[in-house]
Design a protein around this motif. Structure first.
Motif, short mmCIF file in Angstrom:
data_model
loop_
_atom_site.label_atom_id
_atom_site.label_comp_id
_atom_site.label_asym_id
_atom_site.label_seq_id
_atom_site.Cartn_x
_atom_site.Cartn_y
_atom_site.Cartn_z
N LEU A 65 108.71 189.07 3.30
CA LEU A 65 108.40 189.82 2.08
C LEU A 65 109.44 190.92 1.84
O LEU A 65 109.86 191.14 0.71
N ASP A 66 109.86 191.58 2.91
CA ASP A 66 110.91 192.59 2.76
C ASP A 66 112.21 191.94 2.29
O ASP A 66 112.91 192.51 1.44
N ALA A 67 112.50 190.76 2.79
CA ALA A 67 113.69 190.03 2.33
C ALA A 67 113.54 189.66 0.86
O ALA A 67 114.49 189.77 0.07
N LEU A 121 113.02 180.54 -2.35
CA LEU A 121 112.65 180.50 -0.94
C LEU A 121 113.89 180.42 -0.06
O LEU A 121 113.94 181.05 1.00
N ARG A 122 114.89 179.69 -0.50
CA ARG A 122 116.15 179.59 0.26
C ARG A 122 116.84 180.95 0.34
O ARG A 122 117.34 181.34 1.39
N ALA A 123 116.83 181.72 -0.77
CA ALA A 123 117.45 183.05 -0.77
C ALA A 123 116.69 184.00 0.16
O ALA A 123 117.30 184.83 0.84
N THR A 127 111.75 178.24 6.35
CA THR A 127 110.75 179.12 6.97
C THR A 127 109.79 179.69 5.93
O THR A 127 108.58 179.71 6.12
N ALA A 128 110.33 180.19 4.83
CA ALA A 128 109.48 180.83 3.82
C ALA A 128 108.45 179.87 3.23
O ALA A 128 107.36 180.30 2.86
N ALA A 169 103.64 181.84 -7.48
CA ALA A 169 102.63 182.84 -7.85
C ALA A 169 102.14 183.58 -6.61
O ALA A 169 101.98 184.81 -6.63
N ASP A 170 101.90 182.85 -5.53
CA ASP A 170 101.47 183.46 -4.27
C ASP A 170 102.56 184.40 -3.74
O ASP A 170 102.27 185.52 -3.32
N LEU A 171 103.80 183.97 -3.79
CA LEU A 171 104.92 184.79 -3.34
C LEU A 171 104.98 186.10 -4.14
O LEU A 171 105.07 187.18 -3.57
#
Length: 192
Positions: A12-14, A29-31, A42-43, A51-53
């Protein structure tokens, strides 16, 4: 979905860093994996969908931008005067400056909410509840002003924060500590 809280927080910090730097279009997600320095994919184990992210990023920005409870308790030992309200607003600006990417990510979420109804609903409820909590805290602390005065201060500080953290050249010619003091004094009546 994975339940490693430390890994989730790091992801989340990333995501906050990517969102603040590249905007919502760059938030993939890749970024996030690359920013966090974890293996690709991993993400995807931590976020059900975009939406969840975005919802989780919203909550994480608030965790990062919320004042430290011990430091706040120490500040609140002062008498509930304009000086205390001024100090609280100065600390608010200081926290946002200290975590500029967290604040910018929240601004990006606000923009993204204009395009995503589900995020708009979530963010509207979240920010409305937060404003309500701020009003309640201010009034319960016995600080000067009523609920409307607190709302006016909130909106004025939002404008100051926006300019200070996005286009600082606008605020640089002014002593922000002095501006905040005048803002508090003018917006929060003594009540005498």
């Amino acid at each position: 979905m994975r339940r490693n809280p430390a890994r989730r927080a790091a992801l989340l910090d990333a995501a906050i860093e990517v969102l603040a730097r590249e905007g919502s279009r760059g938030l993939t997600l890749r970024a996030i994996d690359a920013e966090a320095g974890v293996p690709t994919g991993t993400a995807t184990n931590y976020f059900a969908d975009r939406a969840d992210l975005l919802t989780q990023v919203m909550h994480r920005t608030r965790e990062r931008l919320t004042p430290d409870p011990e430091a706040l308790a120490e500040t609140m030992r002062q008498a509930p005067t304009h000086a205390l309200a001024t100090e609280l607003m100065r600390q608010l600006l200081g926290r946002m400056r200290a975590d500029r990417t967290g604040y910018l990510a929240m601004l990006e979420l606000r923009l993204e909410a204009t395009r995503r109804p589900e995020l708009h609903t979530e963010l509207s409820g979240f920010l409305t509840a937060e404003l309500g909590e701020n009003i309640r805290y201010h009034l319960d602390a016995g600080l000067p002003g009523d609920a409307t005065d607190v709302v006016l201060l909130y909106f004025a500080m939002i404008g100051l924060l926006l300019d200070d953290l996005t286009i600082p050249a606008i605020t640089e010619p002014y002593a922000t500590d002095d501006l905040i003091e005048k803002l508090v004094t003018r917006l929060l009546p003594d009540g005498d």
